[in-house]
Design a protein around this motif. Structure first.
Motif, short mmCIF file in Angstrom:
data_model
loop_
_atom_site.label_atom_id
_atom_site.label_comp_id
_atom_site.label_asym_id
_atom_site.label_seq_id
_atom_site.Cartn_x
_atom_site.Cartn_y
_atom_site.Cartn_z
N ARG A 68 0.83 -1.21 0.00
CA ARG A 68 0.00 0.00 0.00
C ARG A 68 0.86 1.26 0.00
O ARG A 68 0.33 2.36 -0.19
N ARG A 69 2.15 1.12 0.20
CA ARG A 69 3.07 2.26 0.30
C ARG A 69 3.84 2.43 -1.00
O ARG A 69 4.67 1.60 -1.36
N GLN A 70 3.58 3.50 -1.71
CA GLN A 70 4.17 3.70 -3.03
C GLN A 70 5.70 3.69 -2.99
O GLN A 70 6.35 3.05 -3.82
N ARG A 79 13.83 -5.50 -10.03
CA ARG A 79 13.52 -5.47 -11.47
C ARG A 79 12.99 -6.83 -11.97
O ARG A 79 13.60 -7.47 -12.84
N PRO A 80 11.86 -7.28 -11.42
CA PRO A 80 11.30 -8.56 -11.89
C PRO A 80 10.89 -8.48 -13.36
O PRO A 80 10.40 -7.45 -13.83
N GLU A 81 11.11 -9.57 -14.08
CA GLU A 81 10.74 -9.62 -15.50
C GLU A 81 9.25 -9.93 -15.68
O GLU A 81 8.63 -9.47 -16.64
N TYR A 82 8.72 -10.73 -14.77
CA TYR A 82 7.30 -11.12 -14.83
C TYR A 82 6.68 -10.93 -13.45
O TYR A 82 7.31 -11.20 -12.43
N VAL A 83 5.41 -10.47 -13.45
CA VAL A 83 4.72 -10.21 -12.19
C VAL A 83 3.34 -10.86 -12.22
O VAL A 83 2.55 -10.63 -13.15
N PHE A 84 3.06 -11.67 -11.20
CA PHE A 84 1.71 -12.17 -10.95
C PHE A 84 1.15 -11.32 -9.81
O PHE A 84 1.61 -11.42 -8.67
N LEU A 85 0.14 -10.50 -10.10
CA LEU A 85 -0.41 -9.60 -9.09
C LEU A 85 -1.60 -10.29 -8.42
O LEU A 85 -2.76 -10.08 -8.77
N ALA A 86 -1.29 -11.14 -7.43
CA ALA A 86 -2.32 -11.88 -6.71
C ALA A 86 -2.57 -11.32 -5.32
O ALA A 86 -3.40 -11.85 -4.58
N ALA A 87 -1.87 -10.26 -4.95
CA ALA A 87 -2.07 -9.64 -3.63
C ALA A 87 -3.41 -8.90 -3.61
O ALA A 87 -3.73 -8.15 -4.53
N ALA A 88 -4.18 -9.11 -2.55
CA ALA A 88 -5.48 -8.43 -2.44
C ALA A 88 -6.00 -8.59 -1.02
O ALA A 88 -5.64 -9.54 -0.32
N ASP A 106 -7.31 -0.49 0.32
CA ASP A 106 -6.17 -1.40 0.28
C ASP A 106 -5.96 -1.97 -1.13
O ASP A 106 -4.83 -2.04 -1.63
N ASN A 107 -7.04 -2.38 -1.78
CA ASN A 107 -6.90 -2.98 -3.10
C ASN A 107 -6.50 -1.96 -4.16
O ASN A 107 -5.65 -2.24 -5.02
N LEU A 108 -7.05 -0.76 -4.10
CA LEU A 108 -6.65 0.29 -5.04
C LEU A 108 -5.17 0.63 -4.89
O LEU A 108 -4.44 0.75 -5.88
#
Length: 314
Positions: A43-45, A56-65, A83-85
């Motif tokens: 949540r912290r930019q 520097r990840p090449e691939y990201v799975f955004l499963a955090a919620a 939180d989700n936004l």
């Protein structure tokens, strides 16, 4: 992706994230970047941008919620949207800034209108009012879809979105007040069986229809999409099959071996009466769910029994 690619799984300790990590490792992907919420507050930019600049990840799975059932969605409305936004915005923007090759954002079938035609097709998004009980969560997920879509359009990135149906499996949350219906019923029936209780209470009328996807099938589907799907438009991920809450309860009752009765608490909400995804798009691309509902419940109950002392929600 190749086996040496650096892959970041956001939310790796949750239901979906843990299944993705396990499936990636089974397939030989070993260069995984994993951070707990204590190590990295999504949540912290500033924290997220620093993480992406360093890793520097090449691939990201955004499963955090932040997720939960009807009750949690209705009570923690501000937390569910904030939180989700924040999590999805920070990760998607940082992935763009630090040139992530591909990102997959995980949404939810609750993005569709309350009175959506059935089965729900991708083009039905934003064609009607949302279900009020989970509107904040749905709006956050819709925002994530549109972030990916418009970063693709403006910046030429490869950020895709997948919308799964109701999920269940190992590492689920079994809290009786805040979890989803299937894990809550597994726990209710198990504890009623142990206590020899005469009945188990089920929320609502039992008539609402739901689709359920085992989390291992979802993990397979998401890796399939990461490897094969590159369209701007999001894609549904589900089984294409539905069951009533009453039928679900009877199936879980049989798997658990509980011999008492069912009582339906009609003072509790049913939520949307029907939520079936049209999965023809992902099926045509070459993926289909493999685990039957009965088999999936048996697997989940077996895991529940083995991990009962430490399950989430106790």
């Amino acid at each position: 992706m190749n086996k040496e690619s650096k892959i970041y799984v956001a939310g790796h300790r949750g239901l979906v994230g843990s299944a993705i990590v396990e499936m990636l490792r089974e397939k030989g992907y070993g260069n995984l970047v994993l951070k707990t919420s204590q190590e990295l507050d999504l949540r912290r930019q500033a924290e997220v941008e620093s993480f992406f600049a360093q890793e520097r990840p090449e691939y990201v799975f955004l499963a955090a919620a932040k997720v939960g059932g009807i009750n949690a969605n209705n009570i923690y409305r501000a937390e569910f949207i904030y939180d989700n936004l924040m999590m999805e915005t920070n990760i998607i923007h940082s992935a763009y800034l630090h040139k992530t090759q591909k990102l997959l954002f995980l949404g939810s079938s609750c993005i569709y209108p309350k009175l959506c035609p059935q089965p729900m097709k991708e083009e039905h998004l934003l064609t009607g009012f949302l279900e009020p009980t989970n509107e904040p969560y749905a709006i956050a997920k819709i925002a994530g879809i549109k972030l990916c879509e418009n970063y693709c359009r403006q910046y030429g990135v490869n950020f895709i979105s997948a919308m799964p149906t109701n999920l269940y499996g190992k590492n689920d949350n079994f809290d009786l007040a805040n979890s989803h219906v299937l894990p809550a019923l597994i726990r209710k029936f198990h504890e009623a069986k142990i206590a020899k209780a005469p009945y188990v209470e089920v929320w609502g009328t039992g008539s609402a229809l739901r689709e359920f996807l085992h989390v291992d099938d979802l993990a397979q589907g998401l890796i399939f999409l990461m490897e094969n799907y590159n369209d701007i438009e999001f894609v549904n991920v589900g089984t294409g099959e539905e069951v009533s809450i009453k039928e679900l309860a009877l199936l879980i009752k049989a798997v658990v071996g509980y011999e008492g009765e069912l009582q339906f608490d009609t003072s509790k909400p049913d939520g949307t009466l029907r939520k079936l995804l049209d999965t023809s798009k992902i099926n045509a691309a070459g993926w289909k769910a493999e685990t039957s509902l009965k088999e999936g419940i048996e697997m989940t109950y077996h895991w529940f029994l083995e991990n009962y002392s430490g399950i989430r929600g106790k």
